[in-house]
Design a protein around this motif. Structure first.
Motif, PDB file in Angstrom:
ATOM      1  N   PHE A 103       0.807  -1.232   0.000  1.00  0.00           N
ATOM      2  CA  PHE A 103       0.000   0.000   0.000  1.00  0.00           C
ATOM      3  C   PHE A 103       0.836   1.276   0.000  1.00  0.00           C
ATOM      4  N   LYS A 104       2.118   1.142   0.303  1.00  0.00           N
ATOM      5  CA  LYS A 104       2.954   2.330   0.464  1.00  0.00           C
ATOM      6  C   LYS A 104       2.992   3.191  -0.793  1.00  0.00           C
ATOM      7  N   ASP A 105       2.800   2.569  -1.961  1.00  0.00           N
ATOM      8  CA  ASP A 105       2.895   3.335  -3.214  1.00  0.00           C
ATOM      9  C   ASP A 105       1.849   4.446  -3.294  1.00  0.00           C
TER      10      ASP A 105
ATOM     11  N   THR B 248       7.322  -8.663  10.606  1.00  0.00           N
ATOM     12  CA  THR B 248       8.361  -7.626  10.720  1.00  0.00           C
ATOM     13  C   THR B 248       7.880  -6.251  10.251  1.00  0.00           C
ATOM     14  N   ALA B 249       6.920  -6.221   9.347  1.00  0.00           N
ATOM     15  CA  ALA B 249       6.428  -4.925   8.846  1.00  0.00           C
ATOM     16  C   ALA B 249       5.835  -4.077   9.966  1.00  0.00           C
ATOM     17  N   ILE B 250       5.256  -4.740  10.967  1.00  0.00           N
ATOM     18  CA  ILE B 250       4.598  -3.998  12.048  1.00  0.00           C
ATOM     19  C   ILE B 250       5.332  -4.168  13.386  1.00  0.00           C
TER      20      ILE B 250
ATOM     21  N   CYS C  99      -0.801 -13.075   1.081  1.00  0.00           N
ATOM     22  CA  CYS C  99      -0.396 -11.779   1.640  1.00  0.00           C
ATOM     23  C   CYS C  99       0.819 -12.000   2.518  1.00  0.00           C
ATOM     24  N   GLU C 100       1.444 -10.910   2.934  1.00  0.00           N
ATOM     25  CA  GLU C 100       2.574 -11.048   3.857  1.00  0.00           C
ATOM     26  C   GLU C 100       2.041 -11.120   5.298  1.00  0.00           C
ATOM     27  N   PRO C 101       2.868 -11.553   6.248  1.00  0.00           N
ATOM     28  CA  PRO C 101       2.340 -11.787   7.599  1.00  0.00           C
ATOM     29  C   PRO C 101       1.585 -10.603   8.214  1.00  0.00           C
TER      30      PRO C 101
ATOM     31  N   GLY D 150      -2.084  -2.489  12.417  1.00  0.00           N
ATOM     32  CA  GLY D 150      -1.551  -1.221  12.928  1.00  0.00           C
ATOM     33  C   GLY D 150      -0.092  -1.376  13.305  1.00  0.00           C
ATOM     34  N   GLY D 151       0.763  -0.590  12.662  1.00  0.00           N
ATOM     35  CA  GLY D 151       2.189  -0.583  12.982  1.00  0.00           C
ATOM     36  C   GLY D 151       2.588   0.808  13.421  1.00  0.00           C
ATOM     37  N   ASN D 152       3.035   1.597  12.452  1.00  0.00           N
ATOM     38  CA  ASN D 152       3.353   2.995  12.759  1.00  0.00           C
ATOM     39  C   ASN D 152       2.085   3.848  12.772  1.00  0.00           C
ATOM     40  N   LEU D 153       0.974   3.258  12.391  1.00  0.00           N
ATOM     41  CA  LEU D 153      -0.384   3.827  12.476  1.00  0.00           C
ATOM     42  C   LEU D 153      -0.664   4.927  11.449  1.00  0.00           C
ATOM     43  N   GLY D 154       0.099   4.952  10.391  1.00  0.00           N
ATOM     44  CA  GLY D 154      -0.163   5.912   9.318  1.00  0.00           C
ATOM     45  C   GLY D 154      -1.477   5.613   8.607  1.00  0.00           C
ATOM     46  N   ASN D 155      -1.719   4.346   8.300  1.00  0.00           N
ATOM     47  CA  ASN D 155      -2.974   3.999   7.622  1.00  0.00           C
ATOM     48  C   ASN D 155      -4.179   4.295   8.501  1.00  0.00           C
ATOM     49  N   THR D 156      -4.073   3.961   9.767  1.00  0.00           N
ATOM     50  CA  THR D 156      -5.188   4.237  10.679  1.00  0.00           C
ATOM     51  C   THR D 156      -5.498   5.731  10.668  1.00  0.00           C
TER      52      THR D 156
ATOM     53  N   LEU E 286      -5.462  -5.975   3.015  1.00  0.00           N
ATOM     54  CA  LEU E 286      -4.232  -6.745   2.884  1.00  0.00           C
ATOM     55  C   LEU E 286      -3.159  -5.779   2.376  1.00  0.00           C
ATOM     56  N   THR E 287      -2.197  -5.519   3.241  1.00  0.00           N
ATOM     57  CA  THR E 287      -1.294  -4.392   3.014  1.00  0.00           C
ATOM     58  C   THR E 287      -0.094  -4.725   2.125  1.00  0.00           C
ATOM     59  N   GLY E 288       0.250  -6.023   2.034  1.00  0.00           N
ATOM     60  CA  GLY E 288       1.424  -6.385   1.243  1.00  0.00           C
ATOM     61  C   GLY E 288       1.291  -7.765   0.611  1.00  0.00           C
TER      62      GLY E 288
ATOM     63  N   ALA F 189      12.916   5.949   7.214  1.00  0.00           N
ATOM     64  CA  ALA F 189      13.290   4.765   7.976  1.00  0.00           C
ATOM     65  C   ALA F 189      12.198   3.756   7.695  1.00  0.00           C
ATOM     66  N   SER F 190      12.536   2.470   7.682  1.00  0.00           N
ATOM     67  CA  SER F 190      11.511   1.536   7.218  1.00  0.00           C
ATOM     68  C   SER F 190      11.701   0.122   7.722  1.00  0.00           C
ATOM     69  N   THR F 191      10.560  -0.564   7.860  1.00  0.00           N
ATOM     70  CA  THR F 191      10.600  -2.007   8.087  1.00  0.00           C
ATOM     71  C   THR F 191      10.586  -2.743   6.740  1.00  0.00           C
ATOM     72  N   GLY F 192      10.729  -2.022   5.655  1.00  0.00           N
ATOM     73  CA  GLY F 192      10.968  -2.662   4.358  1.00  0.00           C
ATOM     74  C   GLY F 192      10.066  -2.229   3.224  1.00  0.00           C
ATOM     75  N   ASN F 193       8.796  -2.024   3.496  1.00  0.00           N
ATOM     76  CA  ASN F 193       7.892  -1.669   2.398  1.00  0.00           C
ATOM     77  C   ASN F 193       7.992  -0.196   2.015  1.00  0.00           C
ATOM     78  N   THR F 194       8.064   0.676   3.003  1.00  0.00           N
ATOM     79  CA  THR F 194       8.226   2.094   2.676  1.00  0.00           C
ATOM     80  C   THR F 194       9.517   2.287   1.896  1.00  0.00           C
ATOM     81  N   SER F 195      10.560   1.575   2.296  1.00  0.00           N
ATOM     82  CA  SER F 195      11.850   1.763   1.627  1.00  0.00           C
ATOM     83  C   SER F 195      11.792   1.281   0.182  1.00  0.00           C
TER      84      SER F 195
HETATM   85  N1  F0G Z   1       1.369  -3.780   6.750  1.00  0.00           N
HETATM   86  C1  F0G Z   1       2.508  -3.697   6.048  1.00  0.00           C
HETATM   87  C2  F0G Z   1       2.754  -4.717   5.009  1.00  0.00           C
HETATM   88  C3  F0G Z   1       3.425  -2.658   6.327  1.00  0.00           C
HETATM   89  O1  F0G Z   1       4.552  -2.582   5.630  1.00  0.00           O
HETATM   90  C4  F0G Z   1       3.147  -1.741   7.346  1.00  0.00           C
HETATM   91  C5  F0G Z   1       4.070  -0.674   7.693  1.00  0.00           C
HETATM   92  C6  F0G Z   1       1.939  -1.881   8.029  1.00  0.00           C
HETATM   93  C7  F0G Z   1       1.076  -2.889   7.714  1.00  0.00           C
HETATM   94  C8  F0G Z   1       1.556  -0.937   9.095  1.00  0.00           C
HETATM   95  O2  F0G Z   1       1.066   0.231   8.568  1.00  0.00           O
HETATM   96  O3  F0G Z   1       2.471   1.846   9.783  1.00  0.00           O
HETATM   97  O4  F0G Z   1       0.429   2.560   8.559  1.00  0.00           O
HETATM   98  O5  F0G Z   1       0.270   1.248  10.679  1.00  0.00           O
HETATM   99  N2  F0G Z   1       5.240  -0.606   7.223  1.00  0.00           N
HETATM  100  C9  F0G Z   1       6.160   0.523   7.419  1.00  0.00           C
HETATM  101  C10 F0G Z   1       7.387   0.385   6.555  1.00  0.00           C
HETATM  102  C11 F0G Z   1       6.398   0.894   8.803  1.00  0.00           C
HETATM  103  O6  F0G Z   1       8.431   0.950   6.894  1.00  0.00           O
HETATM  104  O7  F0G Z   1       7.296  -0.249   5.511  1.00  0.00           O
HETATM  105  P1  F0G Z   1       1.052   1.565   9.470  1.00  0.00           P
END
Ligand code: F0G
Length: 452
Positions: free
Chosen positions: A139-141, A326-328, A372-374, A266-272, A402-404, A162-168
């Motif tokens: 979804f980062k795109d 790892t993404a979250i 999807c990814e975990p 919910g990870g960094n909570l940008g989508n929320t 499904l975010t990735g 900084a990133s857990t991989g998808n933003t980067s």
């Molecule tokens: N799902 C995936 C696949 C992600 O890559 C992330 C965040 C989230 C959920 C969480 O989304 O941060 O908006 O609550 N990934 C970030 C990254 C942090 O660096 O790729 P969020």
């Protein structure tokens, strides 16, 4: 002595574009502090309020009703074919010449009754919006096309995250498209090989930080505070504008009929944060007349927001995050106050799921042929948990995000299906079988495949 030339230092009071005057086309753009309401021109790369340090929102005028038939109409083809920019009237009007788009968005919505049953919901009641079908497979795109376009519009010379991989991965791709250098900080050894490969392949300068994501982001913010480096993490209000379009596209596909629940990890909570803003804006322009409940799902080992919510928002405490997703794996989510606002607006729910619940839900999504990814599977695991707990009624309609993509983390698939677990074997492990290169051996496999 600093090795960085003085001309890269951030100008004290001015924006990136100020040398050349306000960048053309950005005059009407404003950002607003969510805490103290201070506003700033949108022609600079601000990621926090200069008065109080609060998070910023892009302030859209949104005068009058928006007609759904008008989306995409009159836009040049490159914007019309983007599942982000076609919602032009609900986005910050960046100068067209600055826009970097890869026809992002336009992602599929899958309805699956096996997964509905898995969640405890009825037939036809559960869909998944698959954001893994974006150009870089997450979804980062959607946020990146707006973030990098804004960076270009304000004359930024280098973009960073900084990133857990998808933003980067996404930033690396969009920066390459824009012809800009990108700097990426990742927690060393803690992101998936697929995401790291993408980031390297697309040409970003990759920095492995000896620390976790939260430390990498804090370190990068020190750099972007001191130097003229454009930060695209989701503290950047322009990135979130792009992520709003997940909601716009989903609800347009549903004919503006609002599901009872939208579940997301919910990870960094940008989508929320972005989802709440999107829903509020759709109410304002009259495209919807009720709100879905946002269901924010965190991994149990990375759940500071769930704890904060459970405390009635009295006590927030960052954690050291640990999860297979790892993404979250994030212990101090940057958008916490905005996410709270979204959950309050939608009378939403927040819950946690264990790594095993995530992996079993992922196996179910994969087995449905969707994949999807975990981290993404937290949405299904969370729905199942919330239905079981009675927080969501079994006759509710729900959409999970499904975010990735499944290929983002191939190691997670291999380890789930192929690695033996003595304590509790995986319920749906799908182990490849080995045969001698002889027909009878293969016939036995065929019989087994046909009969169970
Ligand atoms: N799902 C995936 C696949 C992600 O890559 C992330 C965040 C989230 C959920 C969480 O989304 O941060 O908006 O609550 N990934 C970030 C990254 C942090 O660096 O790729 P969020």
């Amino acid at each position: 002595m600093s090795a960085v030339r003085d001309d890269v230092r951030a100008p004290a009071e001015t924006g990136v574009g100020d040398d050349a005057g306000t960048p053309a086309g950005l005059v009407d753009l404003r950002v607003r502090c969510m805490v103290c309401d201070a506003t700033y021109p949108g022609d600079r790369p601000l990621t926090r309020c200069e008065a109080c340090g609060g998070l910023l929102d892009v302030d859209l005028a949104l005068d009058g009703p928006v007609r759904p038939e008008a989306f995409g109409v009159g836009l040049p083809p490159v914007l019309r074919s983007s599942g982000v920019w076609r919602y032009w009237s609900l986005l910050p009007a960046l100068p067209e010449a600055a826009i970097v788009s890869r026809a992002e968005g336009n992602t599929p919505l899958y309805w699956d009754d096996r997964l509905a049953a898995y969640a405890g919901l009825g037939t036809g009641q559960l869909g998944f919006k698959h954001e893994g079908h974006n150009p870089t497979a997450s979804f980062k795109d959607r946020g990146m096309t707006v973030g990098v376009s804004h960076a270009r519009a304000v004359g930024a010379r280098i973009v960073a995250c900084a990133s857990t991989g998808n933003t980067s991965a996404s930033l690396a791709s969009y920066a390459a498209a824009a012809g800009m250098p990108a700097l990426v900080l990742i927690p060393e050894g803690k992101i998936s090989g697929g995401k790291l490969s993408q980031t390297i392949a697309y040409g970003a300068r990759v920095v492995q930080v000896a620390g976790d994501f939260d430390q990498a982001l804090a370190l990068l913010r020190q750099l972007t505070d001191a130097y003229d480096v454009y930060l695209v993490n989701s503290v950047n209000p322009f990135r979130l504008e792009g992520q709003k379009t997940i909601i716009f596209e989903l609800l347009e596909e549903l004919g503006w009929r609002v599901p009872d629940v939208i579940a997301l990890p919910g990870g960094n909570l940008g989508n929320t944060a972005a989802f709440g803003k999107a829903l509020g804006e759709l109410m304002r322009v009259g495209l919807i007349d009720r709100l879905p409940k946002l269901a924010v799902i965190q991994a149990a080992g990375a759940a500071p927001f769930a704890a904060y919510h459970a405390s009635g928002y009295r006590a927030f405490a960052a954690v050291v995050a640990e999860t297979v997703a790892t993404a979250i794996k994030i212990g101090n989510p940057a958008s916490t106050p905005r996410a709270r606002r979204s959950v309050e607006l939608t009378q939403g729910v927040v819950t946690t799921v264990s790594d095993d619940e995530i992996l079993d839900a992922k196996a179910a999504i994969d087995r449905a042929g969707i994949g999807c990814e975990p981290a993404s599977a937290a949405s299904l695991a969370g729905l199942r948990r919330l239905v079981a707990d009675g927080a969501i009624a079994p006759d509710a309609t729900a959409v999970g995000i499904l975010t990735g993509h499944v290929l983002k983390d191939a190691d997670a698939v291999v380890s789930y299906h192929l690695e033996d677990r003595d304590d509790a074997p995986r319920p749906s492990a799908n182990r490849p079988v080995r045969v001698a290169a002889e027909l009878p051996a293969l016939e036995r496999v065929l019989a087994d495949a046909l009969h169970g």
